[in-house]
Scaffold this motif. Sequence first.
Motif, short mmCIF file in Angstrom:
data_model
loop_
_atom_site.label_atom_id
_atom_site.label_comp_id
_atom_site.label_asym_id
_atom_site.label_seq_id
_atom_site.Cartn_x
_atom_site.Cartn_y
_atom_site.Cartn_z
N THR A 107 -2.56 -6.69 -6.13
CA THR A 107 -1.92 -7.75 -5.35
C THR A 107 -0.83 -8.44 -6.18
O THR A 107 -0.83 -8.36 -7.42
CB THR A 107 -2.95 -8.81 -4.93
OG1 THR A 107 -3.51 -9.38 -6.12
CG2 THR A 107 -4.04 -8.18 -4.09
N CYS A 142 -7.16 -5.39 4.33
CA CYS A 142 -7.22 -3.96 4.65
C CYS A 142 -7.77 -3.75 6.06
O CYS A 142 -7.23 -2.96 6.83
CB CYS A 142 -8.07 -3.21 3.62
SG CYS A 142 -7.26 -3.10 2.02
N GLU A 143 -8.84 -4.48 6.40
CA GLU A 143 -9.51 -4.26 7.69
C GLU A 143 -8.75 -4.86 8.87
O GLU A 143 -8.72 -4.29 9.95
CB GLU A 143 -10.91 -4.90 7.66
CG GLU A 143 -11.94 -4.01 7.02
CD GLU A 143 -13.24 -4.76 6.78
OE1 GLU A 143 -13.47 -5.81 7.41
OE2 GLU A 143 -14.02 -4.28 5.93
N VAL A 187 0.84 -1.19 0.00
CA VAL A 187 0.00 0.00 0.00
C VAL A 187 0.88 1.25 0.00
O VAL A 187 2.06 1.20 0.35
CB VAL A 187 -0.96 0.05 1.22
CG1 VAL A 187 -1.81 -1.21 1.28
CG2 VAL A 187 -0.21 0.25 2.52
N SER A 209 -8.93 -9.44 0.06
CA SER A 209 -8.32 -8.11 0.01
C SER A 209 -8.97 -7.19 1.06
O SER A 209 -8.28 -6.45 1.77
CB SER A 209 -8.50 -7.56 -1.40
OG SER A 209 -7.95 -6.31 -1.50
N GLU A 210 -10.28 -7.26 1.16
CA GLU A 210 -10.99 -6.46 2.15
C GLU A 210 -10.57 -6.84 3.58
O GLU A 210 -10.35 -5.97 4.43
CB GLU A 210 -12.49 -6.71 2.01
CG GLU A 210 -13.32 -5.45 1.96
CD GLU A 210 -14.70 -5.77 1.44
OE1 GLU A 210 -15.54 -6.16 2.26
OE2 GLU A 210 -14.91 -5.65 0.21
N HIS A 217 -3.85 3.70 0.07
CA HIS A 217 -4.43 3.05 -1.10
C HIS A 217 -3.63 1.79 -1.36
O HIS A 217 -2.40 1.81 -1.28
CB HIS A 217 -4.36 3.94 -2.34
CG HIS A 217 -5.40 5.02 -2.37
ND1 HIS A 217 -6.75 4.75 -2.30
CD2 HIS A 217 -5.27 6.36 -2.47
CE1 HIS A 217 -7.41 5.89 -2.35
NE2 HIS A 217 -6.53 6.88 -2.44
N ALA A 218 -4.33 0.70 -1.70
CA ALA A 218 -3.65 -0.56 -1.98
C ALA A 218 -3.26 -0.64 -3.46
O ALA A 218 -4.05 -0.26 -4.33
CB ALA A 218 -4.55 -1.72 -1.61
N ASP A 235 -4.28 8.21 5.49
CA ASP A 235 -5.02 7.35 4.54
C ASP A 235 -4.05 6.44 3.79
O ASP A 235 -2.84 6.69 3.76
CB ASP A 235 -5.78 8.23 3.54
CG ASP A 235 -6.83 9.06 4.23
OD1 ASP A 235 -7.76 8.48 4.80
OD2 ASP A 235 -6.68 10.31 4.25
N ILE A 253 -3.84 -3.95 7.44
CA ILE A 253 -3.25 -2.66 7.06
C ILE A 253 -3.79 -1.52 7.94
O ILE A 253 -3.01 -0.77 8.55
CB ILE A 253 -3.50 -2.34 5.56
CG1 ILE A 253 -2.98 -3.49 4.67
CG2 ILE A 253 -2.86 -1.00 5.19
CD1 ILE A 253 -1.51 -3.72 4.68
N ALA A 254 -5.13 -1.41 8.02
CA ALA A 254 -5.70 -0.30 8.81
C ALA A 254 -5.26 -0.38 10.28
O ALA A 254 -4.80 0.63 10.84
CB ALA A 254 -7.22 -0.27 8.67
#
Length: 426
Positions: free
Chosen positions: A211, A248-249, A199, A244-245, A207-208, A205, A252-253
């Motif tokens: 992959t 992120c959840e 990312v 992927s979601e 952005h990815a 913030d 990464i976040a």
Amino acid sequence: MKILVVGSGGREHALAWKFAQSEAVSVVYVAPGNGGTATAAKLENVAIDPMDFDALCAFAKTQQIELTVVGPEGPLVAGIQAVFARDGLACLAPSADAAQLEGSKTFSKAFLTRHNIPTAAYQSFTDPSAAKTFAQALGLPVVIKADGLAAGKGVVVAQSFEVAAAAIDDMLLGNAFGDAGARVVVEAFLVGEEASFIVLADGADFHAFATSQDHKAIFNGDQGPNTGGMGAYSPAPVVTDAVSERICEQIIAPTLRGLLSEGIHYTGFLYAGLMIDASGAPSVIEFNCRFGDPETQPIMMRLESDLAELCLAAVEHRLAAQTLSFSPKAALAVVLASAGYPGDYDVGFPIVGLSDVQDAVVFHAGTALQDGVLTTSGGRVLTVAATGDSVQQAQQLAYQAVQAIQFEGRYHREDIGYRAIEREVS
Ligand code: AMP
Ligand code: GLY
């Protein structure tokens, strides 16, 4: 806009190649660059060592560089960001504190545990006998890692306690990785399929990127010792939209939030090396504070957005308003290495056939121009990258292009992308 890329590998050539496609970019300097960046359109090599931060800053000032982007981990972990910030120069790079996510496996494992981010069970040791006792307690296979930077080679996946004990002794007593091995992490083996998730973050913030998946082992079938990476492709089919979601959840976040809660604004590329289990649950194998090499090459082949604009937006903390778009095509990159890599190898051999390459882009890594002759100068010499309607088609075109290129001792894997292709054909 003038851009400075710090580094000399295939990753830096691919970043510079992508920057040069931006109409807003007039020239991309690469410090120190390689034989490929020496001759490509809009690219210019500058003979400055990536660890000489004062010289890089001085160059950025005199040339009125608007954006510097750092490729390798060495300068990041050593604090290049602070030196550019001191001089008020825009540099896309995490701070040395943030780069500890890559610079110390003990730091990153403790961070992940502190923030409940999924990763393998572990402990960190300086005492060999305590490390061996913990390895026994975890059971086989067990993973032994040098704490510090070891160019992707400081990890042993041990199938027996003898191998685990030897790795622990090599790192802690035998000085196999110098200071990087003065502490070891012993961790549980994760089962699943690996993927790289990279990312771009601006402190708040992110952005990815598309992959990807790399092949770290030197031999076909992912056998033999690990290298920096022998090939990669994008997308990684194991990372579905749902996975992927989750990444992120769940990874990464919380990582960026966790850093913020500890006073660290992460600005730059963040690379999560992940294991995805059969249920699609991701765990962190490692973090890198930079783009992957060779993952950069296939990802840049697919990136349709203006990379210069994106990186500038990240430095200026206005990433939220940006979008990233990627070609629906697949891309695959094969590394051509020198015989002997990742061990000892000879250099200085002429490289021929590049002008015969069709339907592929050749990114240089360990190459040099000597009196106008392109020669090998490193372990990983070239990355040959192609796009196609499927990973299989990209693979065919990449290997077709590989056949055109010759140098003494040329070695490459024959099976880059096999996992993705198995999924495509099944
Ligand atoms: P690292 O440098 O931490 O990414 O490790 C290098 C490679 O070793 C990874 O890409 C994996 O293939 C393997 N590896 C590292 N840690 C583990 C683990 N806990 N479980 C399974 N494989 C691992
Ligand atoms: N390809 C793995 C890395 O860049 O660390």
